[in-house]
Design a protein around this motif. Structure first.
Motif, PDB file in Angstrom:
ATOM      1  N   ALA A 187       0.837  -1.206   0.000  1.00  0.00           N
ATOM      2  CA  ALA A 187       0.000   0.000   0.000  1.00  0.00           C
ATOM      3  C   ALA A 187       0.872   1.256   0.000  1.00  0.00           C
ATOM      4  O   ALA A 187       0.989   1.961   1.000  1.00  0.00           O
ATOM      5  CB  ALA A 187      -0.948  -0.008   1.196  1.00  0.00           C
ATOM      6  N   VAL A 188       1.486   1.519  -1.135  1.00  0.00           N
ATOM      7  CA  VAL A 188       2.372   2.674  -1.278  1.00  0.00           C
ATOM      8  C   VAL A 188       1.735   3.659  -2.244  1.00  0.00           C
ATOM      9  O   VAL A 188       1.354   3.291  -3.356  1.00  0.00           O
ATOM     10  CB  VAL A 188       3.755   2.250  -1.812  1.00  0.00           C
ATOM     11  CG1 VAL A 188       4.656   3.458  -2.005  1.00  0.00           C
ATOM     12  CG2 VAL A 188       4.406   1.249  -0.867  1.00  0.00           C
ATOM     13  N   VAL A 189       1.593   4.911  -1.821  1.00  0.00           N
ATOM     14  CA  VAL A 189       1.020   5.958  -2.662  1.00  0.00           C
ATOM     15  C   VAL A 189       2.057   7.066  -2.824  1.00  0.00           C
ATOM     16  O   VAL A 189       2.982   7.177  -2.023  1.00  0.00           O
ATOM     17  CB  VAL A 189      -0.281   6.525  -2.045  1.00  0.00           C
ATOM     18  CG1 VAL A 189      -1.354   5.455  -2.021  1.00  0.00           C
ATOM     19  CG2 VAL A 189      -0.034   7.057  -0.642  1.00  0.00           C
ATOM     20  N   PRO A 190       1.931   7.907  -3.857  1.00  0.00           N
ATOM     21  CA  PRO A 190       2.920   8.978  -4.066  1.00  0.00           C
ATOM     22  C   PRO A 190       3.044   9.865  -2.839  1.00  0.00           C
ATOM     23  O   PRO A 190       2.052  10.291  -2.245  1.00  0.00           O
ATOM     24  CB  PRO A 190       2.340   9.747  -5.255  1.00  0.00           C
ATOM     25  CG  PRO A 190       1.473   8.767  -5.964  1.00  0.00           C
ATOM     26  CD  PRO A 190       0.903   7.880  -4.906  1.00  0.00           C
ATOM     27  N   ALA A 191       4.277  10.127  -2.438  1.00  0.00           N
ATOM     28  CA  ALA A 191       4.537  10.971  -1.268  1.00  0.00           C
ATOM     29  C   ALA A 191       4.579  12.429  -1.703  1.00  0.00           C
ATOM     30  O   ALA A 191       5.568  12.905  -2.260  1.00  0.00           O
ATOM     31  CB  ALA A 191       5.858  10.565  -0.614  1.00  0.00           C
ATOM     32  N   LEU A 209      -6.207   4.380  -5.889  1.00  0.00           N
ATOM     33  CA  LEU A 209      -7.006   3.520  -6.752  1.00  0.00           C
ATOM     34  C   LEU A 209      -6.798   2.070  -6.341  1.00  0.00           C
ATOM     35  O   LEU A 209      -5.673   1.572  -6.314  1.00  0.00           O
ATOM     36  CB  LEU A 209      -6.596   3.722  -8.213  1.00  0.00           C
ATOM     37  CG  LEU A 209      -7.405   2.957  -9.256  1.00  0.00           C
ATOM     38  CD1 LEU A 209      -8.826   3.489  -9.322  1.00  0.00           C
ATOM     39  CD2 LEU A 209      -6.731   3.064 -10.616  1.00  0.00           C
ATOM     40  N   SER A 210      -7.882   1.392  -6.019  1.00  0.00           N
ATOM     41  CA  SER A 210      -7.798  -0.012  -5.638  1.00  0.00           C
ATOM     42  C   SER A 210      -7.988  -0.899  -6.864  1.00  0.00           C
ATOM     43  O   SER A 210      -8.446  -0.445  -7.918  1.00  0.00           O
ATOM     44  CB  SER A 210      -8.865  -0.342  -4.590  1.00  0.00           C
ATOM     45  OG  SER A 210     -10.157  -0.331  -5.186  1.00  0.00           O
ATOM     46  N   ALA A 211      -7.649  -2.173  -6.721  1.00  0.00           N
ATOM     47  CA  ALA A 211      -7.836  -3.119  -7.821  1.00  0.00           C
ATOM     48  C   ALA A 211      -9.309  -3.224  -8.197  1.00  0.00           C
ATOM     49  O   ALA A 211      -9.654  -3.320  -9.387  1.00  0.00           O
ATOM     50  CB  ALA A 211      -7.286  -4.484  -7.428  1.00  0.00           C
ATOM     51  N   LEU A 212     -10.174  -3.198  -7.201  1.00  0.00           N
ATOM     52  CA  LEU A 212     -11.608  -3.286  -7.479  1.00  0.00           C
ATOM     53  C   LEU A 212     -12.079  -2.069  -8.264  1.00  0.00           C
ATOM     54  O   LEU A 212     -12.862  -2.177  -9.211  1.00  0.00           O
ATOM     55  CB  LEU A 212     -12.376  -3.409  -6.158  1.00  0.00           C
ATOM     56  CG  LEU A 212     -13.782  -3.992  -6.230  1.00  0.00           C
ATOM     57  CD1 LEU A 212     -13.748  -5.415  -6.766  1.00  0.00           C
ATOM     58  CD2 LEU A 212     -14.450  -3.945  -4.867  1.00  0.00           C
ATOM     59  N   GLU A 213     -11.584  -0.882  -7.893  1.00  0.00           N
ATOM     60  CA  GLU A 213     -11.949   0.332  -8.616  1.00  0.00           C
ATOM     61  C   GLU A 213     -11.372   0.320 -10.029  1.00  0.00           C
ATOM     62  O   GLU A 213     -12.020   0.807 -10.970  1.00  0.00           O
ATOM     63  CB  GLU A 213     -11.461   1.558  -7.856  1.00  0.00           C
ATOM     64  CG  GLU A 213     -12.190   1.804  -6.545  1.00  0.00           C
ATOM     65  CD  GLU A 213     -11.515   2.870  -5.689  1.00  0.00           C
ATOM     66  OE1 GLU A 213     -12.231   3.591  -4.976  1.00  0.00           O
ATOM     67  OE2 GLU A 213     -10.258   2.963  -5.737  1.00  0.00           O
ATOM     68  N   VAL A 232      -3.793  -1.753  -3.529  1.00  0.00           N
ATOM     69  CA  VAL A 232      -3.579  -0.460  -4.194  1.00  0.00           C
ATOM     70  C   VAL A 232      -2.927  -0.662  -5.554  1.00  0.00           C
ATOM     71  O   VAL A 232      -1.900  -1.332  -5.685  1.00  0.00           O
ATOM     72  CB  VAL A 232      -2.699   0.459  -3.325  1.00  0.00           C
ATOM     73  CG1 VAL A 232      -2.373   1.754  -4.061  1.00  0.00           C
ATOM     74  CG2 VAL A 232      -3.406   0.768  -2.006  1.00  0.00           C
ATOM     75  N   ILE A 233      -3.544  -0.078  -6.586  1.00  0.00           N
ATOM     76  CA  ILE A 233      -2.959  -0.049  -7.928  1.00  0.00           C
ATOM     77  C   ILE A 233      -1.999   1.142  -8.000  1.00  0.00           C
ATOM     78  O   ILE A 233      -2.305   2.231  -7.507  1.00  0.00           O
ATOM     79  CB  ILE A 233      -4.052   0.080  -9.001  1.00  0.00           C
ATOM     80  CG1 ILE A 233      -4.966  -1.149  -8.976  1.00  0.00           C
ATOM     81  CG2 ILE A 233      -3.441   0.263 -10.385  1.00  0.00           C
ATOM     82  CD1 ILE A 233      -4.274  -2.433  -9.367  1.00  0.00           C
TER      83      ILE A 233
END
Length: 378
Positions: A62-66, A271-275, A338-339
């Protein structure tokens, strides 16, 4: 009697024979099957790690842009409208206690200097007072300086200093804003959010708007919506700041048994895989395999190590994450996974779809050599 039975069994046997032949051949498909992907794993002497996604994997990946501003941005105090800066325009009024003053002459006891601009060195010129440093002083401090200079020339002068325009401290706004241009930092527009509002707000979807502030050789970037969720990100502006608003450039690729195969831009910060599946129209009821949803990614060594429980990995690793939407917890896992930018989302075909293709080739079309009617002689 024997001939009749023979004829009755010819077609079924021929049909099964052709079905077996087609099963042994490679049927047309959208990509590799689920079993083929697993055969390409490191465990099978392949070149990619194939990992089934669970709650532990979702947390590790679960890594998102910092995004954010450094302490230099966040600790800068707001500019006050009282501080004079180069380029500011001031208004001055001087009263003298004599009938025939130095400045007033025949026009009366008051002399009004409507527009006096602070030069690039931070000085203004006042008749009989000379060049006076204005930068860094408040209007009241500047008033005292001018008064002290004029007292040497005229008795008990009274001076008023007004700030007419603050175009000495300006910022530039470009990109996806309502009105691009150069704007002064004034009392209502001292912070990033208020300056963006002054420029008409953002002209793209707020969910995917990124705001960059460039100050000298420093740069900070935040999500537009985070300015309102986290007040500490609403930094004070400085003269010369350059503000750029642009659309999020992240995207993923969707291929396989999905409604739309394409490169898909992100529609939200996270953005999740489901989304992601929903963004491309969802799975195909008759051909998608909900147990074979794969995410291909080049994973940094530190994250891949956490996922695999290893500490000997060097460099980016090829990872294939497997999602099984039919698991009791499968939907929740897909919702939490998380995508990331440049991911490839691939959905395999269901075994039923492969079987349907086989039957279709047997019953309706031509096999590589002949159709069933030809094979059975009917």
């Amino acid at each position: 009697m024997v001939n009749t039975l023979t004829v009755q069994w010819v077609k079924p046997v021929a049909t099964l024979a052709v079905a077996g032949f087609l099963a042994a051949c490679t049927l047309p498909g959208v990509g590799p099957s689920k079993s083929q992907i697993f055969k390409g794993s490191v465990q099978q002497e392949g070149d990619a790690f194939v990992v089934s996604v669970n709650d532990r994997v979702t947390r590790a990946t679960a890594v998102v842009p910092a995004l954010g501003f450094s302490s230099n941005f966040q600790n800068a105090a707001q500019l006050t409208s009282d501080t004079v800066r180069p380029g500011d325009i001031l208004g001055l009024t001087v009263w003298e206690n004599v009938d025939d003053g130095l400045l007033s002459g025949e026009t009366g006891a008051a002399t009004i200097l409507e527009e006096v601009q602070v030069d690039s060195d931070g000085f203004i010129f006042v008749p009989y007072a000379g060049r006076v440093r204005a930068t860094g002083n408040t209007p009241n401090q500047l008033r005292l300086l001018i008064t002290e200079r004029l007292q040497e020339q005229t008795p008990d002068p009274q001076v008023e200093v007004r700030r007419v325009a603050g175009d000495g401290a300006t910022v530039s706004l470009t990109g996806a804003v309502g009105g691009q241009g150069v704007y002064p930092i004034e009392r209502p527009t001292r912070t990033l959010s208020t300056m963006l509002a002054q420029a008409g707000g953002v002209s793209i979807e707020p969910e995917i708007a990124r705001v960059s502030v460039i100050r000298g050789n420093q740069k900070g970037q935040v999500w537009y919506q985070d300015l309102f969720r986290n007040p500490e990100l609403d930094i004070a502006l400085r003269g010369g700041d350059r503000i750029l608003v642009e659309e999020d450039t992240r995207s993923f690729t969707a291929i396989g048994a999905v409604s739309g195969q394409s490169r898909v831009p992100f529609e939200s910060q996270d953005l999740s895989a489901l989304e992601a599946i929903a963004q491309v129209g969802g799975l195909l009821p008759l051909s998608s395999d909900p147990t074979g949803v794969f995410v291909f990614r080049n994973e940094p060594a530190e994250i891949a190590g956490q996922v695999l429980g290893r500490s000997d990995l060097q460099g980016a690793q090829r990872m294939v994450y497997v999602l099984n939407l039919k698991d009791p917890n499968g939907i929740f896992v897909a919702r939490d996974f998380v995508i990331r930018d440049d991911d490839t989302l691939y959905v395999t075909e269901a075994p039923y779809a492969q079987w349907t293709k086989t039957i279709s080739l047997i019953s309706g079309g031509l096999t590589p050599f002949a159709n069933v009617a030809t094979l059975t002689g009917s």
